[in-house]
Scaffold this motif. Structure first.
Motif, PDB file in Angstrom:
ATOM      1  N   ASP A 133      58.587 -10.546  19.133  1.00  0.00           N
ATOM      2  CA  ASP A 133      57.756 -10.200  17.699  1.00  0.00           C
ATOM      3  C   ASP A 133      56.745 -11.144  18.588  1.00  0.00           C
ATOM      4  OD1 ASP A 133      60.422  -8.259  17.425  1.00  0.00           O
ATOM      5  OD2 ASP A 133      60.338  -9.852  15.623  1.00  0.00           O
ATOM      6  N   ALA A 134      56.147 -11.635  18.844  1.00  0.00           N
ATOM      7  CA  ALA A 134      54.556 -12.505  18.721  1.00  0.00           C
ATOM      8  C   ALA A 134      54.269 -11.851  19.913  1.00  0.00           C
ATOM      9  CB  ALA A 134      55.154 -14.524  19.104  1.00  0.00           C
ATOM     10  N   VAL A 135      54.054 -11.808  20.513  1.00  0.00           N
ATOM     11  CA  VAL A 135      53.438 -10.798  21.563  1.00  0.00           C
ATOM     12  C   VAL A 135      53.005  -9.324  20.788  1.00  0.00           C
ATOM     13  CG1 VAL A 135      52.599 -10.063  23.763  1.00  0.00           C
ATOM     14  CG2 VAL A 135      54.578 -12.061  23.317  1.00  0.00           C
ATOM     15  N   ILE A 136      51.574  -9.159  20.612  1.00  0.00           N
ATOM     16  CA  ILE A 136      50.810  -7.644  20.268  1.00  0.00           C
ATOM     17  C   ILE A 136      50.357  -7.479  20.796  1.00  0.00           C
ATOM     18  CG2 ILE A 136      52.519  -8.341  17.662  1.00  0.00           C
ATOM     19  CD1 ILE A 136      48.892  -8.524  17.356  1.00  0.00           C
ATOM     20  N   ASN A 137      49.680  -6.504  20.708  1.00  0.00           N
ATOM     21  CA  ASN A 137      48.600  -5.332  21.871  1.00  0.00           C
ATOM     22  C   ASN A 137      47.558  -5.695  20.403  1.00  0.00           C
ATOM     23  OD1 ASN A 137      46.979  -3.334  22.255  1.00  0.00           O
ATOM     24  ND2 ASN A 137      47.933  -2.977  23.504  1.00  0.00           N
ATOM     25  N   VAL A 138      46.518  -6.497  20.636  1.00  0.00           N
ATOM     26  CA  VAL A 138      45.786  -7.047  19.677  1.00  0.00           C
ATOM     27  C   VAL A 138      44.351  -5.203  19.779  1.00  0.00           C
ATOM     28  CG1 VAL A 138      43.560  -8.080  19.071  1.00  0.00           C
ATOM     29  CG2 VAL A 138      45.959  -9.355  19.524  1.00  0.00           C
ATOM     30  N   THR A 139      44.131  -5.069  20.655  1.00  0.00           N
ATOM     31  CA  THR A 139      43.742  -3.880  20.866  1.00  0.00           C
ATOM     32  C   THR A 139      43.577  -1.962  20.006  1.00  0.00           C
ATOM     33  OG1 THR A 139      42.960  -4.482  23.051  1.00  0.00           O
ATOM     34  CG2 THR A 139      42.186  -2.014  22.233  1.00  0.00           C
ATOM     35  N   GLU A 140      44.768  -2.085  20.822  1.00  0.00           N
ATOM     36  CA  GLU A 140      45.630  -1.290  19.822  1.00  0.00           C
ATOM     37  C   GLU A 140      45.869  -1.468  17.980  1.00  0.00           C
ATOM     38  OE1 GLU A 140      49.912   0.180  20.925  1.00  0.00           O
ATOM     39  OE2 GLU A 140      48.703   0.377  23.195  1.00  0.00           O
ATOM     40  N   LEU A 141      45.543  -2.900  17.581  1.00  0.00           N
ATOM     41  CA  LEU A 141      45.929  -3.375  16.420  1.00  0.00           C
ATOM     42  C   LEU A 141      44.469  -2.638  15.836  1.00  0.00           C
ATOM     43  CD1 LEU A 141      47.595  -4.361  13.785  1.00  0.00           C
ATOM     44  CD2 LEU A 141      46.998  -6.359  14.579  1.00  0.00           C
ATOM     45  N   ALA A 142      43.961  -3.245  16.253  1.00  0.00           N
ATOM     46  CA  ALA A 142      42.174  -2.985  15.955  1.00  0.00           C
ATOM     47  C   ALA A 142      42.221  -1.910  15.550  1.00  0.00           C
ATOM     48  CB  ALA A 142      41.134  -3.814  16.763  1.00  0.00           C
ATOM     49  N   ALA A 143      41.809  -0.746  16.477  1.00  0.00           N
ATOM     50  CA  ALA A 143      41.548   0.288  16.629  1.00  0.00           C
ATOM     51  C   ALA A 143      42.537   1.481  15.842  1.00  0.00           C
ATOM     52  CB  ALA A 143      42.706   1.242  17.969  1.00  0.00           C
ATOM     53  N   ARG A 144      43.709   0.583  15.645  1.00  0.00           N
ATOM     54  CA  ARG A 144      44.890   1.566  14.062  1.00  0.00           C
ATOM     55  C   ARG A 144      43.909   1.081  13.051  1.00  0.00           C
ATOM     56  NH1 ARG A 144      49.275  -0.177  16.781  1.00  0.00           N
ATOM     57  NH2 ARG A 144      49.527  -1.666  14.981  1.00  0.00           N
ATOM     58  N   ASN A 145      43.708  -0.207  12.557  1.00  0.00           N
ATOM     59  CA  ASN A 145      43.223  -0.793  11.322  1.00  0.00           C
ATOM     60  C   ASN A 145      41.762  -0.510  11.333  1.00  0.00           C
ATOM     61  OD1 ASN A 145      45.528  -1.543  10.227  1.00  0.00           O
ATOM     62  ND2 ASN A 145      45.798  -2.941  12.101  1.00  0.00           N
ATOM     63  N   PHE A 146      41.030  -0.613  12.217  1.00  0.00           N
ATOM     64  CA  PHE A 146      39.157  -0.370  12.070  1.00  0.00           C
ATOM     65  C   PHE A 146      38.828   0.706  12.349  1.00  0.00           C
ATOM     66  CE2 PHE A 146      41.341  -4.630  12.107  1.00  0.00           C
ATOM     67  CZ  PHE A 146      40.808  -4.800  11.116  1.00  0.00           C
ATOM     68  N   SER A 147      37.695   0.521  12.327  1.00  0.00           N
ATOM     69  CA  SER A 147      37.155   2.265  13.369  1.00  0.00           C
ATOM     70  C   SER A 147      35.540   1.555  14.364  1.00  0.00           C
ATOM     71  CB  SER A 147      35.747   2.521  12.072  1.00  0.00           C
ATOM     72  OG  SER A 147      35.106   3.548  12.392  1.00  0.00           O
ATOM     73  N   VAL A 148      36.918   1.505  14.984  1.00  0.00           N
ATOM     74  CA  VAL A 148      35.795   1.055  16.712  1.00  0.00           C
ATOM     75  C   VAL A 148      35.398   2.157  17.415  1.00  0.00           C
ATOM     76  CG1 VAL A 148      36.401   0.151  18.341  1.00  0.00           C
ATOM     77  CG2 VAL A 148      37.835  -0.411  17.115  1.00  0.00           C
TER      78      VAL A 148
END
Length: 149
Positions: A133-148
């Motif tokens: 569970d410690a391995v996450i795709n930060v790029t996808e997380l940021a895209a979901r949470n921020f307007s990139v």
């Protein structure tokens, strides 16, 4: 070989022994200390290029035999010398050895806290789940949470 092992061992507290190539194991333990402070029964052992693998195995077994039953090995990578030597030790030891590869800081921190609440194979199962569970795709997380844009 760099060995960091506490002088005093708490008898009823499962130990955590981190094994790695190079300074990773010591750095994981030091990073955990930075976040949560000192914690008993934690050791690290680092394999350097010139180290004899058999001596490495002897050293981590010395540490392991000092720690209470149910202690846990966290090893850096699958297929490397630290893990191969651990597998060899598992074959020759008469006492169960609990171990996971893919060690990371999340696993170490959670193991420090969880070893007071669960023991043995349950600790092993929980740390396996935490590691995954410690391995996450930060790029996808940021895209979901921020307007990139």
């Amino acid at each position: 070989m760099v060995i960091n092992c506490p002088h005093e061992i708490v008898p009823d507290l499962a130990g955590i022994i981190v094994l790695s190539h190079g300074p990773l194991s010591g750095a994981l333990v030091e990073s955990a200390k930075l976040i949560i402070g000192d914690s008993p029964n934690i050791a690290s052992l680092s394999l350097d290029y010139e180290d004899d693998p058999c001596e490495f195995r002897e050293e981590f077994l010395k540490i392991y035999h000092r720690f209470p039953e149910g202690s846990l090995f966290l090893v850096d990578i699958n297929g490397g010398t630290p893990l191969n030597q651990l597998l060899f030790a598992i074959q020759q030891e008469k006492k169960e050895i609990l171990a996971l590869s893919g060690a990371n800081l999340s696993m170490l921190l959670e193991a420090i806290f969880a070893r007071n609440m669960v023991s043995g194979k349950e600790l092993l199962r929980q740390m396996e789940s935490i590691g995954k569970d410690a391995v996450i795709n930060v790029t996808e997380l940021a895209a979901r949470n921020f307007s990139v844009k």
